[in-house]
Design an enzyme around this catalytic site. Structure first.
Site, PDB file in Angstrom:
ATOM      1  N   ARG A  71       0.810  -1.222   0.000  1.00  0.00           N
ATOM      2  CA  ARG A  71       0.000   0.000   0.000  1.00  0.00           C
ATOM      3  C   ARG A  71       0.836   1.262   0.000  1.00  0.00           C
ATOM      4  NH1 ARG A  71      -3.132  -0.960   4.920  1.00  0.00           N
ATOM      5  NH2 ARG A  71      -2.164  -3.003   5.110  1.00  0.00           N
ATOM      6  N   GLU A 104       1.364  -5.664  13.378  1.00  0.00           N
ATOM      7  CA  GLU A 104       0.217  -5.678  14.295  1.00  0.00           C
ATOM      8  C   GLU A 104      -0.485  -7.042  14.206  1.00  0.00           C
ATOM      9  OE1 GLU A 104      -2.872  -2.842  13.411  1.00  0.00           O
ATOM     10  OE2 GLU A 104      -3.765  -3.001  15.395  1.00  0.00           O
TER      11      GLU A 104
END
Ligand SMILES: O=P(O)(O)OC[C@H]1O[C@H](OP(=O)(O)OP(=O)(O)O)[C@H](O)[C@@H]1O
Ligand SMILES: Nc1ncnc2[nH]cnc12
Length: 169
Positions: free
Chosen positions: A57, A94
């Site tokens: 991204r 994460e």
């Protein structure tokens, strides 16, 4: 322009308990894309040799920003994707663990480098990217992000670096 309205919150993706920040609505809006790339460019007041974007991204905005700053674009990719000689760094996410790579000829010693990614979360990805750039002798001028998940304190992984983000949660 209200950028937060162009970021979609997707609960429990890719794992239970993660609130995923989806930037695809922003990508559909060329005016907003232009506006925010210009905003990043305005933060830079000295020459940049290379803009590094982090797969995948990070590529959406980093190539546009490189063009705007008249700098080269360098992809940092997940392991096994770059075809030539690479350096590697492992890192925690994460929601998992991964490895990043950079081509050994992508950055020359003392080149001035801007690192871009869409999200700063725990900071593991950005830290690994900074390590790769510095192992090649690059000087990191700034790390910039579209979104910062402040509650995950990713900045703590990047002490002493100039860090900017356009949206904070
Ligand atoms: O600060 P961190 O906790 O390290 O997380 C941030 C990274 O996580 C996301 O990438 P992801 O690995 O999900 O890959 P993608 O861009 O290919 O979707 C995001 O684009 C950042 O690169
Ligand atoms: N919550 C999140 N949303 C989107 N990208 C991420 N990368 C790491 N955490 C993320």
């Amino acid at each position: 322009m209200n950028i937060k309205s162009l970021i979609r919150n997707v609960p429990n993706f890719p794992k239970e308990g993660i609130s995923y920040k989806d930037v695809t609505p922003l990508l559909l809006n060329p005016e907003a894309m232009d506006f925010y790339v210009q905003k990043w460019a305005n933060q830079i007041d000295s020459p940049i040799d290379k803009v590094v974007g982090i797969e995948s991204r990070g590529f959406f905005f980093a190539t546009l920003l490189a063009k705007k700053l008249n700098a080269g674009f360098v992809p940092i990719r997940k392991s096994g994707k770059l075809p030539y000689q690479t350096l590697q760094e492992s890192y925690a996410l994460e929601y998992g663990k991964d490895e990043l790579e950079i081509h050994t000829d992508a950055i020359q010693p003392r080149e001035r480098v801007l690192i871009h990614d869409d999200v700063l979360a725990t900071g593991g990805t950005a830290k690994a990217a900074c390590n790769l750039v510095e192992r090649l002798g690059g000087e990191i001028v700034q790390c910039n992000f579209l979104i910062e998940l402040s509650f995950l304190e990713g900045r703590n992984q990047l002490p002493g670096r100039e860090i900017t983000s356009l949206i904070q949660y």
